[in-house]
Design a protein around this motif. Structure first.
Motif, PDB file in Angstrom:
ATOM      1  N   ASP A 120      36.130  41.811  25.277  1.00 13.86           N
ATOM      2  CA  ASP A 120      37.204  41.839  26.267  1.00 13.86           C
ATOM      3  C   ASP A 120      36.782  41.108  27.529  1.00 13.86           C
ATOM      4  OD1 ASP A 120      38.579  43.459  24.470  1.00 13.86           O
ATOM      5  OD2 ASP A 120      39.176  44.914  25.993  1.00 13.86           O
ATOM      6  N   ALA A 121      35.567  41.412  27.984  1.00 14.67           N
ATOM      7  CA  ALA A 121      35.076  40.790  29.213  1.00 14.67           C
ATOM      8  C   ALA A 121      34.940  39.282  29.052  1.00 14.67           C
ATOM      9  CB  ALA A 121      33.740  41.415  29.607  1.00 14.67           C
ATOM     10  N   ARG A 122      34.432  38.856  27.908  1.00 15.97           N
ATOM     11  CA  ARG A 122      34.270  37.412  27.681  1.00 15.97           C
ATOM     12  C   ARG A 122      35.631  36.717  27.673  1.00 15.97           C
ATOM     13  NH1 ARG A 122      29.138  36.030  26.041  1.00 15.97           N
ATOM     14  NH2 ARG A 122      27.795  37.757  25.338  1.00 15.97           N
ATOM     15  N   ARG A 123      36.597  37.342  27.039  1.00 12.70           N
ATOM     16  CA  ARG A 123      37.927  36.727  26.952  1.00 12.70           C
ATOM     17  C   ARG A 123      38.563  36.600  28.330  1.00 12.70           C
ATOM     18  NH1 ARG A 123      42.302  36.137  23.285  1.00 12.70           N
ATOM     19  NH2 ARG A 123      44.301  36.485  24.314  1.00 12.70           N
ATOM     20  N   VAL A 124      38.466  37.644  29.133  1.00 13.60           N
ATOM     21  CA  VAL A 124      39.047  37.607  30.471  1.00 13.60           C
ATOM     22  C   VAL A 124      38.295  36.619  31.349  1.00 13.60           C
ATOM     23  CG1 VAL A 124      39.428  38.963  32.574  1.00 13.60           C
ATOM     24  CG2 VAL A 124      40.042  39.919  30.348  1.00 13.60           C
ATOM     25  N   THR A 125      36.975  36.613  31.266  1.00 17.04           N
ATOM     26  CA  THR A 125      36.178  35.684  32.066  1.00 17.04           C
ATOM     27  C   THR A 125      36.598  34.241  31.809  1.00 17.04           C
ATOM     28  OG1 THR A 125      34.291  37.205  32.014  1.00 17.04           O
ATOM     29  CG2 THR A 125      33.838  34.924  32.625  1.00 17.04           C
TER      30      THR A 125
ATOM     31  N   MET B  29      35.242  39.459  43.998  1.00 16.90           N
ATOM     32  CA  MET B  29      35.784  40.417  43.030  1.00 16.90           C
ATOM     33  C   MET B  29      34.754  40.646  41.940  1.00 16.90           C
ATOM     34  SD  MET B  29      39.284  40.312  40.693  1.00 16.90           S
ATOM     35  CE  MET B  29      40.382  40.717  42.066  1.00 16.90           C
ATOM     36  N   TYR B  30      34.447  41.925  41.714  1.00 16.58           N
ATOM     37  CA  TYR B  30      33.533  42.312  40.631  1.00 16.58           C
ATOM     38  C   TYR B  30      34.285  43.205  39.661  1.00 16.58           C
ATOM     39  CZ  TYR B  30      29.952  44.955  38.139  1.00 16.58           C
ATOM     40  OH  TYR B  30      29.210  45.553  37.157  1.00 16.58           O
ATOM     41  N   LEU B  31      34.284  42.826  38.386  1.00 13.30           N
ATOM     42  CA  LEU B  31      34.964  43.577  37.336  1.00 13.30           C
ATOM     43  C   LEU B  31      33.925  44.101  36.359  1.00 13.30           C
ATOM     44  CD1 LEU B  31      37.987  41.179  36.666  1.00 13.30           C
ATOM     45  CD2 LEU B  31      37.856  43.098  38.275  1.00 13.30           C
ATOM     46  N   ASP B  32      33.899  45.418  36.161  1.00  7.45           N
ATOM     47  CA  ASP B  32      32.870  46.089  35.357  1.00  7.45           C
ATOM     48  C   ASP B  32      33.548  46.841  34.221  1.00  7.45           C
ATOM     49  OD1 ASP B  32      31.033  48.120  34.392  1.00  7.45           O
ATOM     50  OD2 ASP B  32      29.884  47.910  36.242  1.00  7.45           O
ATOM     51  N   SER B  33      33.107  46.591  32.986  1.00  3.59           N
ATOM     52  CA  SER B  33      33.669  47.262  31.802  1.00  3.59           C
ATOM     53  C   SER B  33      35.153  46.913  31.682  1.00  3.59           C
ATOM     54  CB  SER B  33      33.451  48.776  31.884  1.00  3.59           C
ATOM     55  OG  SER B  33      32.080  49.080  32.004  1.00  3.59           O
ATOM     56  N   VAL B  34      35.399  45.688  31.308  1.00  2.53           N
ATOM     57  CA  VAL B  34      36.731  45.093  31.387  1.00  2.53           C
ATOM     58  C   VAL B  34      37.623  45.547  30.238  1.00  2.53           C
ATOM     59  CG1 VAL B  34      38.006  42.913  31.319  1.00  2.53           C
ATOM     60  CG2 VAL B  34      35.886  43.097  32.638  1.00  2.53           C
ATOM     61  N   MET B  35      38.825  45.974  30.587  1.00  2.23           N
ATOM     62  CA  MET B  35      39.870  46.230  29.599  1.00  2.23           C
ATOM     63  C   MET B  35      40.806  45.034  29.612  1.00  2.23           C
ATOM     64  SD  MET B  35      42.446  49.478  29.166  1.00  2.23           S
ATOM     65  CE  MET B  35      41.163  50.434  28.381  1.00  2.23           C
ATOM     66  N   ASP B  36      40.862  44.336  28.504  1.00  2.00           N
ATOM     67  CA  ASP B  36      41.590  43.076  28.415  1.00  2.00           C
ATOM     68  C   ASP B  36      43.098  43.313  28.402  1.00  2.00           C
ATOM     69  OD1 ASP B  36      42.471  40.518  27.896  1.00  2.00           O
ATOM     70  OD2 ASP B  36      41.647  40.413  25.871  1.00  2.00           O
TER      71      ASP B  36
ATOM     72  N   PRO C  57      45.210  31.848  36.503  1.00  3.40           N
ATOM     73  CA  PRO C  57      45.365  31.706  37.956  1.00  3.40           C
ATOM     74  C   PRO C  57      44.625  30.479  38.479  1.00  3.40           C
ATOM     75  CG  PRO C  57      43.861  33.508  37.419  1.00  3.40           C
ATOM     76  CD  PRO C  57      44.451  33.058  36.128  1.00  3.40           C
ATOM     77  N   GLN C  58      45.198  29.856  39.504  1.00  2.00           N
ATOM     78  CA  GLN C  58      44.620  28.668  40.102  1.00  2.00           C
ATOM     79  C   GLN C  58      44.091  29.002  41.489  1.00  2.00           C
ATOM     80  OE1 GLN C  58      44.531  25.650  38.319  1.00  2.00           O
ATOM     81  NE2 GLN C  58      45.252  27.019  36.682  1.00  2.00           N
ATOM     82  N   GLY C  59      43.002  28.349  41.878  1.00  2.00           N
ATOM     83  CA  GLY C  59      42.484  28.523  43.225  1.00  2.00           C
ATOM     84  C   GLY C  59      41.656  29.774  43.429  1.00  2.00           C
ATOM     85  N   LEU C  60      41.079  30.306  42.361  1.00  2.00           N
ATOM     86  CA  LEU C  60      40.259  31.511  42.473  1.00  2.00           C
ATOM     87  C   LEU C  60      38.886  31.191  43.058  1.00  2.00           C
ATOM     88  CD1 LEU C  60      40.831  33.207  39.000  1.00  2.00           C
ATOM     89  CD2 LEU C  60      41.515  34.157  41.202  1.00  2.00           C
ATOM     90  N   PRO C  61      38.307  32.124  43.803  1.00  2.00           N
ATOM     91  CA  PRO C  61      36.894  32.017  44.128  1.00  2.00           C
ATOM     92  C   PRO C  61      36.074  32.457  42.917  1.00  2.00           C
ATOM     93  CG  PRO C  61      37.726  34.076  44.965  1.00  2.00           C
ATOM     94  CD  PRO C  61      38.897  33.352  44.356  1.00  2.00           C
ATOM     95  N   PRO C  62      34.777  32.249  42.916  1.00  2.00           N
ATOM     96  CA  PRO C  62      33.950  32.752  41.803  1.00  2.00           C
ATOM     97  C   PRO C  62      34.042  34.277  41.698  1.00  2.00           C
ATOM     98  CG  PRO C  62      32.734  31.149  43.113  1.00  2.00           C
ATOM     99  CD  PRO C  62      33.984  31.460  43.877  1.00  2.00           C
ATOM    100  N   ILE C  63      34.216  34.783  40.496  1.00  2.97           N
ATOM    101  CA  ILE C  63      34.338  36.217  40.223  1.00  2.97           C
ATOM    102  C   ILE C  63      33.203  36.625  39.287  1.00  2.97           C
ATOM    103  CG2 ILE C  63      35.770  37.948  39.022  1.00  2.97           C
ATOM    104  CD1 ILE C  63      38.225  36.470  40.102  1.00  2.97           C
ATOM    105  N   LEU C  64      32.655  37.804  39.501  1.00  2.99           N
ATOM    106  CA  LEU C  64      31.573  38.318  38.652  1.00  2.99           C
ATOM    107  C   LEU C  64      32.140  39.361  37.701  1.00  2.99           C
ATOM    108  CD1 LEU C  64      28.574  38.516  37.885  1.00  2.99           C
ATOM    109  CD2 LEU C  64      28.305  40.215  39.712  1.00  2.99           C
ATOM    110  N   VAL C  65      31.821  39.214  36.424  1.00  2.57           N
ATOM    111  CA  VAL C  65      32.305  40.115  35.380  1.00  2.57           C
ATOM    112  C   VAL C  65      31.103  40.616  34.582  1.00  2.57           C
ATOM    113  CG1 VAL C  65      33.831  40.345  33.375  1.00  2.57           C
ATOM    114  CG2 VAL C  65      34.443  38.767  35.227  1.00  2.57           C
ATOM    115  N   ALA C  66      31.060  41.919  34.304  1.00  8.93           N
ATOM    116  CA  ALA C  66      29.952  42.481  33.521  1.00  8.93           C
ATOM    117  C   ALA C  66      30.489  43.477  32.509  1.00  8.93           C
ATOM    118  CB  ALA C  66      28.927  43.157  34.429  1.00  8.93           C
ATOM    119  N   SER C  67      29.766  43.610  31.404  1.00 15.02           N
ATOM    120  CA  SER C  67      30.173  44.563  30.374  1.00 15.02           C
ATOM    121  C   SER C  67      28.959  44.947  29.551  1.00 15.02           C
ATOM    122  CB  SER C  67      31.250  43.949  29.473  1.00 15.02           C
ATOM    123  OG  SER C  67      31.852  44.937  28.662  1.00 15.02           O
TER     124      SER C  67
END
Length: 471
Positions: free
Chosen positions: A416-421, A213-220, A395-405
């Motif tokens: 927002d991205a830092r908080r969600v990450t 999962m890649y999340l770009d420009s995150v809205m918290d 959430p528990q049991g997640l694989p590594p997720i990539l987040v960018a902003s």
């Protein structure tokens, strides 16, 4: 009527609990539909809280992998909005060409939009006069809120069985139905902008069904404090105005190069607050008050800085025509604000919004305070009930997720991205010097890191940051 209105925007029983996933039925039968796309449809429940009830169709489209024999799977993409996706993909295929080296790129119009049992609101979506989203006074705000309420009433009646079911709680389950229908054991997902809200919900409800999962420009969607949610947007906007002023001081071509741009800004706003500045080129008797000028001046996009400088210079000399001209460009889809305000039930009473503005002015006095009005432009007057409200997730049991902003993105600020990450165990945050939609805008460093992650699972090393796109 009131029940219909409440149903459209309400989803009180859809708090955060999970629901058994019903079968999505047969997978899509792909057919060529022009522009290199293949289109198909699947059926899902109208209401995932009652999966045995009525059904609706979701419209899908895919860009097939360039080499089917070596494809790595399917990548579900949401480009943002919330808005239709298929028609947007037709015009933005080039941005996804690299991804089709490895994946079938699939999009789906969210429920209620266009190909997905689309809802046709009978009345056009209202716009504030002259597209001015910072409201100058209570009377202007109340008049606009009344128009938006009429719009919401019509949409509620047109929604039929989808009333009350246009929200991210439902969309996350639609996403899992798409995964099932496509025969994928795990969901590979790329969410941009509002698509990150869908991604957060999917991670909360289906953590064990995520591949990459890649999340770009995150809205918290995890912050319950509206002031806390607004402040990063306000600070980023304020910082962008300061960046503009620094650029102007060092750029001989800037119209304000020999002036202090921030002082000019302050003087123009103070003058326009006292007495709107004439704007003769925008029509007979046209003027620009402070609220209109702030509505027009988005300092976050460097390509617009020369125009902003010229506009300020002329307004300072007594002609605010550049600010007063109605901007060109399309509006957000009518249903966009319905889903947006169901997921983010923002305060809409004038005194509440004004109170948020006052609180922001103490920290961001030049322009950041205006962010208090952006959400109310969407939500003012829409009948509000209990919605799928923002809430922390673990959430528990997640694989590594990539987040960018992007550092300069005031729409979805990096905080927002830092908080969600921080709430996605094992996730990695990739900061970048840039604005909104880093991957789609072609940021080479970000795209390289995303390709490595999606194809191999390789996350950037801790502390990695991407510089400016041109560097």
């Amino acid at each position: 009527m009131r029940k219909i209105i409440a149903a459209l925007l309400g989803a009180g029983l859809l708090a955060t609990g999970t629901v058994p996933v019903a079968s999505a039925g047969p997978g899509p039968s792909w057919q060529d539909c022009g522009d290199g796309l293949q289109c198909g449809r699947i059926e899902v429940p109208v209401d995932w809280a009652d999966p045995g009830g009525g059904r609706i169709e979701l419209g899908l489209a895919r860009l097939p992998a360039q080499d089917p024999a070596n494809r790595k799977g399917t990548l579900l993409v949401n480009i943002g909005g919330p808005a239709q996706q298929i028609s947007v993909l037709r015009g933005s295929k080039a941005a996804f060409a690299d991804l089709t080296r490895w994946f079938d790129v699939v999009v789906s119009d969210p429920r209620g939009f266009e190909a997905s049992s689309g809802v046709q609101c009978p009345d056009p979506m209202p716009m504030p006069e002259n597209a001015q989203w910072v409201f100058p006074d209570r009377a202007t705000y109340d008049a606009y809120a009344a128009e938006n309420r009429r719009f919401g009433t019509g949409c509620a009646e047109a929604a039929g069985p989808l009333a009350g079911r246009l929200n991210t709680w439902q969309v996350a389950r639609d996403m899992d139905a798409i995964r099932t229908a496509l025969g994928e054991a795990k969901l590979n997902y790329y969410g941009n902008s509002y698509g990150t809200v869908f991604g957060q919900a999917y991670a909360e409800f289906f953590p064990d069904r995520i591949g990459r999962m890649y999340l770009d420009s995150v809205m918290d969607h995890t912050n319950r404090s509206w002031l806390g949610w607004l402040l990063p947007r306000a600070k980023t906007m304020e910082a962008n105005l300061e960046r503009f002023a620094s650029w102007c001081a060092g750029e001989p071509g800037c119209a304000l190069h020999d002036r202090n741009a921030l002082e000019v800004w302050d003087e123009v706003l103070a003058r326009a607050e006292r007495d709107p500045i004439p704007a003769p080129g925008a029509g007979p008797g046209a003027t620009a008050g402070a609220a209109l000028i702030v509505s027009r001046a988005n300092p976050g996009y460097e390509g617009r800085w020369p125009e902003l400088a010229a506009s300020l210079l002329e307004a300072h000399a007594g002609d605010a025509t550049r600010f007063a001209r109605t901007p060109s460009g399309g509006m957000d889809p009518a249903l966009s604000r319905i889903m947006f305000c169901a997921d983010f039930p923002y305060p809409t009473e004038y005194d509440e919004v004004e109170g948020l503005e006052t609180a922001l002015r103490s920290r961001t006095p030049r322009i950041g305070w205006a962010t208090a009005w952006q959400m109310s432009y969407h939500c003012a007057g829409l009948p509000g009930t209990v919605n799928f409200r923002p809430h922390p997730i673990r959430p528990q049991g997640l694989p590594p997720i990539l987040v960018a902003s992007g550092e300069y993105d005031s729409t979805t600020p990096p905080q927002d991205a830092r908080r969600v990450t921080a709430q996605l165990e094992g996730a990695r945050y990739l900061p970048a010097k840039g604005a909104h939609a880093l991957y789609l805008s072609g940021h080479p460093c970000v795209r390289d890191r995303v390709h490595r992650y999606l194809t191999s699972g390789e996350l950037p090393p801790e502390g990695t940051a991407c510089g400016a796109a041109s560097s």
